[in-house]
Design an enzyme around this catalytic site. Structure first.
Site, PDB file in Angstrom:
ATOM      1  CB  THR A  88       0.459   0.700   5.412  1.00  0.00           C
ATOM      2  OG1 THR A  88       1.137  -0.283   4.628  1.00  0.00           O
ATOM      3  CG2 THR A  88       1.306   1.018   6.634  1.00  0.00           C
ATOM      4  N   GLY A  89      -0.629  -2.218   5.961  1.00  0.00           N
ATOM      5  CA  GLY A  89      -0.517  -3.481   6.696  1.00  0.00           C
ATOM      6  C   GLY A  89      -1.725  -4.365   6.462  1.00  0.00           C
ATOM      7  NE  ARG A 110      -7.361  -9.017   1.758  1.00  0.00           N
ATOM      8  CZ  ARG A 110      -6.522  -7.998   1.918  1.00  0.00           C
ATOM      9  NH1 ARG A 110      -6.105  -7.310   0.888  1.00  0.00           N
ATOM     10  NH2 ARG A 110      -6.104  -7.668   3.116  1.00  0.00           N
ATOM     11  CB  VAL A 111     -12.049  -5.910  -1.186  1.00  0.00           C
ATOM     12  CG1 VAL A 111     -11.859  -4.417  -1.005  1.00  0.00           C
ATOM     13  CG2 VAL A 111     -12.447  -6.202  -2.636  1.00  0.00           C
ATOM     14  N   GLY A 112      -9.211  -5.517   0.614  1.00  0.00           N
ATOM     15  CA  GLY A 112      -8.663  -5.116   1.913  1.00  0.00           C
ATOM     16  C   GLY A 112      -9.208  -3.782   2.375  1.00  0.00           C
ATOM     17  CG  ASP A 113      -6.564  -1.434   4.777  1.00  0.00           C
ATOM     18  OD1 ASP A 113      -6.041  -2.303   4.035  1.00  0.00           O
ATOM     19  OD2 ASP A 113      -5.915  -0.500   5.280  1.00  0.00           O
ATOM     20  CB  THR A 135      -0.892   0.081   1.277  1.00  0.00           C
ATOM     21  OG1 THR A 135      -1.505  -1.153   1.507  1.00  0.00           O
ATOM     22  CG2 THR A 135      -1.923   1.165   1.143  1.00  0.00           C
ATOM     23  N   GLY A 163      -5.014  -5.454   6.101  1.00  0.00           N
ATOM     24  CA  GLY A 163      -6.261  -4.712   5.919  1.00  0.00           C
ATOM     25  C   GLY A 163      -7.407  -5.201   6.777  1.00  0.00           C
TER      26      GLY A 163
HETATM   27  N1  GLY Z   1      -3.445  -2.803   3.449  1.00  0.00           N
HETATM   28  C1  GLY Z   1      -3.578  -3.426   2.222  1.00  0.00           C
HETATM   29  C2  GLY Z   1      -4.403  -4.616   2.222  1.00  0.00           C
HETATM   30  O1  GLY Z   1      -4.604  -5.236   3.257  1.00  0.00           O
HETATM   31  O2  GLY Z   1      -4.880  -4.977   1.168  1.00  0.00           O
END
Ligand code: GLY
Length: 335
Positions: free
Chosen positions: A246-247, A223-226, A195, A249
């Site tokens: 970041t990290g 999958r969708v993250g944060d 990210t 999600g």
């Molecule tokens: N922070 C990015 C993700 O988890 O996709």
């Protein structure tokens, strides 16, 4: 008006009056000089972004800030540098695919008027951040995902890109061979980071933010993250401040991370303290912290910033009139 407010008002008034007669880059410098060593007195122009890739992105963003442009243009153009970097394995065209070999991109953008746009699980488009901005500028929606987001991007003339690139495809094939167990947990790659989140405050006193990623390498398809979720990967409230994450999600989403950081600033906490409190909340909400890295970046409307992560190793790029540097964030624990 109390004494402090009156003095502040007077000082800002002088700075504002002076600014209308001078070049934008000088104006930015003047704002910054007027804020030295003061918390919540006057504002300064600043760009901050996650990880080492933030240096090049900040440099591009700064061109906008320094020419009296908007923080919105700055953050979009800034993170586009990272999206186009073929050596970057966690953002944009050079990103790693999901378990099935699809590179799916997530991005969002938010401006000082609380306008926002996002795309999730977008495939084959070079600049997801610009598609997110297009969603914000050209539709009544906030978020488009998957095939719909791709069709929208193509309709609006956003450039295609072939993904995964050759080297990444080779790595993925190797990973697939070594990871036959479909339920094996993919791991966040700390070496390649993940990210780019960027926050900027322009000479007009406006905050914006952008966040873009190819997400968790070898994730489950879909999958969708944060990163594309307003309030999780990014949040901006021009009255208060902005934050990005970041990290991992999933952990960020669980506490609506970036929104939490901004709300903590609203309660009067310094951006640094707000990031620390959000990280503490993540720690409290997880029994198992193995491999669970999350970092927050925050910027208040005066240009004060903060950063903090669960584990050691998170850093961010800082650009102001006088500085261009990497800074190690504070952390709760060592790996
Ligand atoms: N922070 C990015 C993700 O988890 O996709």
């Amino acid at each position: 008006m109390n004494d402090l407010k009156r003095r502040t008002f007077f000082k800002l008034g002088l700075v504002g009056a002076a600014m209308s007669f001078i070049k934008p880059s000088k104006a930015a410098e003047l704002i910054e000089k007027s804020t030295e060593n003061k918390f919540r007195i006057a504002r300064k122009t600043i760009v901050i972004s996650t990880w080492n890739h933030g240096l090049a992105a900040n440099a591009e963003a700064w061109k906008e800030i320094d020419s009296n442009g908007t923080s919105l243009d700055a953050v979009e153009k800034g993170v586009m540098v990272t999206e186009a970097d073929l050596t970057n394995r966690s953002v944009g065209v050079g990103g790693r695919p999901d378990r099935d070999g699809h590179v799916t991109l997530d991005a969002c953008i938010m401006d000082h008027k609380s306008r926002c746009g996002a795309v999730g699980c977008l495939e084959g488009i070079a600049h997801p951040i610009s598609v997110a901005r297009e969603v914000m500028d050209s539709t009544k929606h906030v978020m488009l995902v998957g095939e719909g987001a791709r069709e929208f991007a193509l309709d609006y003339g956003h450039g295609k890109a072939k993904m995964p690139i050759k080297e990444v495809k080779k790595d993925w094939k190797k990973w697939k061979k070594e990871n036959k167990d479909v339920f094996k947990k993919p791991e966040i790659n700390h070496e390649n980071h993940d990210t780019i989140g960027m926050l900027a405050l322009d000479a007009h006193g406006n905050l914006s933010g952008a966040c873009t990623t190819s997400g968790w390498a070898y994730k489950l398809h879909g999958r969708v993250g944060d990163s594309p979720i307003i309030g999780a990967g990014l949040f901006v409230d021009n009255e208060i401040g902005a934050a990005c994450a970041t990290g991992l999600g999933e952990a960020v989403i669980r506490i609506a991370g970036s929104h939490t950081v901004v709300e903590l600033m609203r309660q009067g906490h310094h951006p640094q303290q707000a990031c620390e409190m959000a990280v503490e909340r993540i720690i409290r909400k997880h029994e198992d912290l193995t491999g669970l890295q999350v970092g927050f970046l925050a910027l208040d409307k005066y240009g004060n910033h903060g950063a903090y992560s669960v584990y050691e190793g998170f850093n961010f790029a800082l650009k102001t009139v006088r500085k261009e540097e990497m800074v190690d964030a504070g952390f709760d624990r060592k790996w």
